[in-house]
Scaffold this motif. Sequence first.
Motif, PDB file in Angstrom:
ATOM      1  N   GLN A   4      47.680  21.741  57.825  1.00 53.32           N
ATOM      2  CA  GLN A   4      47.636  20.553  58.465  1.00 53.32           C
ATOM      3  C   GLN A   4      46.242  19.823  58.405  1.00 53.32           C
ATOM      4  OE1 GLN A   4      50.103  18.539  60.192  1.00 53.32           O
ATOM      5  NE2 GLN A   4      48.515  16.998  60.539  1.00 53.32           N
ATOM      6  N   GLU A   5      46.170  18.692  57.916  1.00 49.29           N
ATOM      7  CA  GLU A   5      45.140  17.971  57.859  1.00 49.29           C
ATOM      8  C   GLU A   5      44.780  17.259  59.362  1.00 49.29           C
ATOM      9  OE1 GLU A   5      42.950  13.744  55.761  1.00 49.29           O
ATOM     10  OE2 GLU A   5      44.591  14.941  54.777  1.00 49.29           O
ATOM     11  N   ASN A   6      43.280  17.727  59.727  1.00 44.07           N
ATOM     12  CA  ASN A   6      42.677  17.526  61.080  1.00 44.07           C
ATOM     13  C   ASN A   6      41.510  17.168  60.712  1.00 44.07           C
ATOM     14  OD1 ASN A   6      42.570  17.266  63.854  1.00 44.07           O
ATOM     15  ND2 ASN A   6      41.642  19.013  63.952  1.00 44.07           N
ATOM     16  N   GLU A   7      41.092  15.639  61.032  1.00 46.77           N
ATOM     17  CA  GLU A   7      39.833  15.000  60.857  1.00 46.77           C
ATOM     18  C   GLU A   7      39.439  15.199  59.539  1.00 46.77           C
ATOM     19  OE1 GLU A   7      38.288  13.240  63.332  1.00 46.77           O
ATOM     20  OE2 GLU A   7      39.964  13.535  64.631  1.00 46.77           O
ATOM     21  N   GLY A   8      40.120  15.173  58.450  1.00 45.93           N
ATOM     22  CA  GLY A   8      39.852  14.952  57.029  1.00 45.93           C
ATOM     23  C   GLY A   8      39.627  16.620  56.545  1.00 45.93           C
ATOM     24  N   VAL A   9      39.881  17.554  57.175  1.00 49.79           N
ATOM     25  CA  VAL A   9      39.839  19.073  57.113  1.00 49.79           C
ATOM     26  C   VAL A   9      41.079  19.555  57.053  1.00 49.79           C
ATOM     27  CG1 VAL A   9      38.844  21.319  57.463  1.00 49.79           C
ATOM     28  CG2 VAL A   9      37.274  19.321  57.820  1.00 49.79           C
ATOM     29  N   THR A  10      41.806  20.374  56.018  1.00 46.86           N
ATOM     30  CA  THR A  10      42.718  21.021  56.193  1.00 46.86           C
ATOM     31  C   THR A  10      42.684  22.211  57.002  1.00 46.86           C
ATOM     32  OG1 THR A  10      43.628  20.332  53.934  1.00 46.86           O
ATOM     33  CG2 THR A  10      44.709  22.339  54.835  1.00 46.86           C
ATOM     34  N   GLU A  11      43.348  22.714  57.957  1.00 41.89           N
ATOM     35  CA  GLU A  11      43.587  23.536  58.996  1.00 41.89           C
ATOM     36  C   GLU A  11      44.812  24.505  58.362  1.00 41.89           C
ATOM     37  OE1 GLU A  11      40.713  21.735  62.500  1.00 41.89           O
ATOM     38  OE2 GLU A  11      42.791  22.345  62.889  1.00 41.89           O
ATOM     39  N   HIS A  12      44.784  25.689  58.827  1.00 39.29           N
ATOM     40  CA  HIS A  12      45.843  26.514  58.681  1.00 39.29           C
ATOM     41  C   HIS A  12      46.404  27.005  60.030  1.00 39.29           C
ATOM     42  CE1 HIS A  12      44.535  26.994  54.324  1.00 39.29           C
ATOM     43  NE2 HIS A  12      43.285  27.135  54.952  1.00 39.29           N
ATOM     44  N   TRP A  13      47.334  26.117  60.193  1.00 44.20           N
ATOM     45  CA  TRP A  13      48.291  26.213  61.521  1.00 44.20           C
ATOM     46  C   TRP A  13      49.179  27.513  61.302  1.00 44.20           C
ATOM     47  CZ3 TRP A  13      48.907  20.762  64.061  1.00 44.20           C
ATOM     48  CH2 TRP A  13      47.522  20.382  64.390  1.00 44.20           C
ATOM     49  N   LEU A  71      59.028  33.802  62.619  1.00 43.86           N
ATOM     50  CA  LEU A  71      58.919  32.427  62.324  1.00 43.86           C
ATOM     51  C   LEU A  71      57.853  31.732  62.687  1.00 43.86           C
ATOM     52  CD1 LEU A  71      62.901  31.206  62.499  1.00 43.86           C
ATOM     53  CD2 LEU A  71      61.560  31.821  60.597  1.00 43.86           C
ATOM     54  N   ARG A  72      57.586  32.134  64.050  1.00 38.73           N
ATOM     55  CA  ARG A  72      56.221  31.483  64.615  1.00 38.73           C
ATOM     56  C   ARG A  72      55.022  31.941  63.818  1.00 38.73           C
ATOM     57  NH1 ARG A  72      58.424  33.866  69.402  1.00 38.73           N
ATOM     58  NH2 ARG A  72      56.550  35.221  69.817  1.00 38.73           N
ATOM     59  N   TRP A  73      55.161  32.683  62.904  1.00 40.45           N
ATOM     60  CA  TRP A  73      53.852  32.966  62.055  1.00 40.45           C
ATOM     61  C   TRP A  73      53.857  32.354  60.828  1.00 40.45           C
ATOM     62  CZ3 TRP A  73      49.384  35.581  63.080  1.00 40.45           C
ATOM     63  CH2 TRP A  73      49.366  36.209  64.142  1.00 40.45           C
ATOM     64  N   ILE A  74      54.804  31.474  60.456  1.00 40.25           N
ATOM     65  CA  ILE A  74      55.038  30.758  59.384  1.00 40.25           C
ATOM     66  C   ILE A  74      53.844  29.647  59.253  1.00 40.25           C
ATOM     67  CG2 ILE A  74      56.185  28.948  58.076  1.00 40.25           C
ATOM     68  CD1 ILE A  74      58.559  30.171  59.149  1.00 40.25           C
ATOM     69  N   PRO A  75      53.080  29.567  58.056  1.00 44.68           N
ATOM     70  CA  PRO A  75      51.829  28.963  57.971  1.00 44.68           C
ATOM     71  C   PRO A  75      52.296  27.340  57.876  1.00 44.68           C
ATOM     72  CG  PRO A  75      52.371  29.969  55.674  1.00 44.68           C
ATOM     73  CD  PRO A  75      53.281  30.572  56.872  1.00 44.68           C
ATOM     74  N   LEU A 119      53.352  27.986  62.699  1.00 43.29           N
ATOM     75  CA  LEU A 119      54.619  27.337  63.287  1.00 43.29           C
ATOM     76  C   LEU A 119      54.446  27.341  64.844  1.00 43.29           C
ATOM     77  CD1 LEU A 119      56.966  25.354  62.750  1.00 43.29           C
ATOM     78  CD2 LEU A 119      58.324  27.428  62.376  1.00 43.29           C
ATOM     79  N   GLY A 120      54.217  28.644  65.371  1.00 42.41           N
ATOM     80  CA  GLY A 120      54.122  28.965  66.667  1.00 42.41           C
ATOM     81  C   GLY A 120      53.084  28.049  67.536  1.00 42.41           C
ATOM     82  N   TYR A 121      51.998  27.717  66.750  1.00 43.86           N
ATOM     83  CA  TYR A 121      51.005  26.801  67.383  1.00 43.86           C
ATOM     84  C   TYR A 121      51.504  25.450  67.515  1.00 43.86           C
ATOM     85  CZ  TYR A 121      46.528  24.303  67.690  1.00 43.86           C
ATOM     86  OH  TYR A 121      45.448  23.352  67.971  1.00 43.86           O
ATOM     87  N   LEU A 122      52.211  24.990  66.379  1.00 42.87           N
ATOM     88  CA  LEU A 122      52.627  23.342  66.504  1.00 42.87           C
ATOM     89  C   LEU A 122      53.630  23.471  67.619  1.00 42.87           C
ATOM     90  CD1 LEU A 122      53.201  20.822  65.173  1.00 42.87           C
ATOM     91  CD2 LEU A 122      54.838  22.115  63.815  1.00 42.87           C
ATOM     92  N   PHE A 123      54.817  24.411  67.437  1.00 40.19           N
ATOM     93  CA  PHE A 123      55.908  24.488  68.667  1.00 40.19           C
ATOM     94  C   PHE A 123      55.184  24.674  70.016  1.00 40.19           C
ATOM     95  CE2 PHE A 123      60.084  24.846  66.239  1.00 40.19           C
ATOM     96  CZ  PHE A 123      59.786  23.945  65.407  1.00 40.19           C
ATOM     97  N   ASP A 124      54.658  25.771  70.200  1.00 38.23           N
ATOM     98  CA  ASP A 124      54.034  26.137  71.655  1.00 38.23           C
ATOM     99  C   ASP A 124      52.899  25.155  72.096  1.00 38.23           C
ATOM    100  OD1 ASP A 124      55.657  28.200  71.498  1.00 38.23           O
ATOM    101  OD2 ASP A 124      54.180  29.846  71.220  1.00 38.23           O
ATOM    102  N   VAL A 125      52.088  24.880  71.382  1.00 39.73           N
ATOM    103  CA  VAL A 125      51.050  23.940  71.734  1.00 39.73           C
ATOM    104  C   VAL A 125      50.940  22.572  71.462  1.00 39.73           C
ATOM    105  CG1 VAL A 125      48.361  23.873  71.924  1.00 39.73           C
ATOM    106  CG2 VAL A 125      49.535  26.135  71.730  1.00 39.73           C
ATOM    107  N   ILE A 126      50.946  22.323  70.232  1.00 40.10           N
ATOM    108  CA  ILE A 126      50.582  20.914  69.932  1.00 40.10           C
ATOM    109  C   ILE A 126      51.873  20.058  70.068  1.00 40.10           C
ATOM    110  CG2 ILE A 126      50.422  19.238  67.865  1.00 40.10           C
ATOM    111  CD1 ILE A 126      48.134  20.961  68.414  1.00 40.10           C
ATOM    112  N   LEU A 127      52.991  20.265  70.020  1.00 39.00           N
ATOM    113  CA  LEU A 127      54.010  19.366  70.349  1.00 39.00           C
ATOM    114  C   LEU A 127      54.132  19.022  72.054  1.00 39.00           C
ATOM    115  CD1 LEU A 127      57.081  20.639  68.267  1.00 39.00           C
ATOM    116  CD2 LEU A 127      55.504  18.447  67.714  1.00 39.00           C
TER     117      LEU A 127
END
Length: 245
Positions: free
Chosen positions: A133-142, A126-130, A144-152
């Motif tokens: 996410q738009e960041n500074e006008g650019v769509t980045e390919h995060w 599940l952590r590998w689910i793409p 789910l693990g990055y979102l849950f482990d880092v960003i939140l």
Amino acid sequence: MTVTQAPQIEHRQAAALTAAENERFVGLVRSLGPGDWSEPTDCPAWDVRAMTGHVLGMMEFTCSVREFVHVIRAGEKAAGERPAIDGMTEVQVAERAHLTREQLLARLAEAAPRTSRIRRMLPAPLRWIPMPQENEGVTEHWRLGYLFDVILTRDTWMHRVDISRATGREMVLTADHDGLLVADAVAEWARRHGRPYVLTLHGPAGGTFRDGDGGEEIALDAVEFCRILSGRGTGSGLLGQPVPF
């Protein structure tokens, strides 16, 4: 410390940082007096109360599949042509605006340890689910693990900064917690700009970081460094490179 050689925060370490950060955020909010809740923050649309509602919303966002799907769908609709995250945060704040301070605190106290457990137990597939996410006008390919482990966790930390500043509270900062979060942000900043630098960050969460030879030399407070990278402050040169928070 050479950032290019510093290991990224692993899932288990991220889970411990999440639990500690959630606990610190709840402790800060519990310390607020009646007059603190209406104070403006560095996020112009939110006072302290609205910001707390957002943090609660993000915690509850990870606590159930139903809430996760609801916020994404409602947020995309609310956002319109804007980035989806703008609509998602608006939905979270609006749906918690009716809560009394006591109810807000009670739900925070319940959600904080629960989201920590759920994020810790998220299976590797599940952590590998793409997660585009738009960041500074650019769509980045995060992921789910990055979102849950880092960003939140960064998001909660930065809002603890916001509320501490808004209410005049001294922020609790330690090298073994905040220092790791700051170092991780430095490492991502360095990867994103890819240029040599020497960075000296002051305060309990600071340190000295470098990569390459002959790069820009920067010295400032560790928290202010992160505020600049998050868009809350302004910086020139390499400090103009944003990092998601």
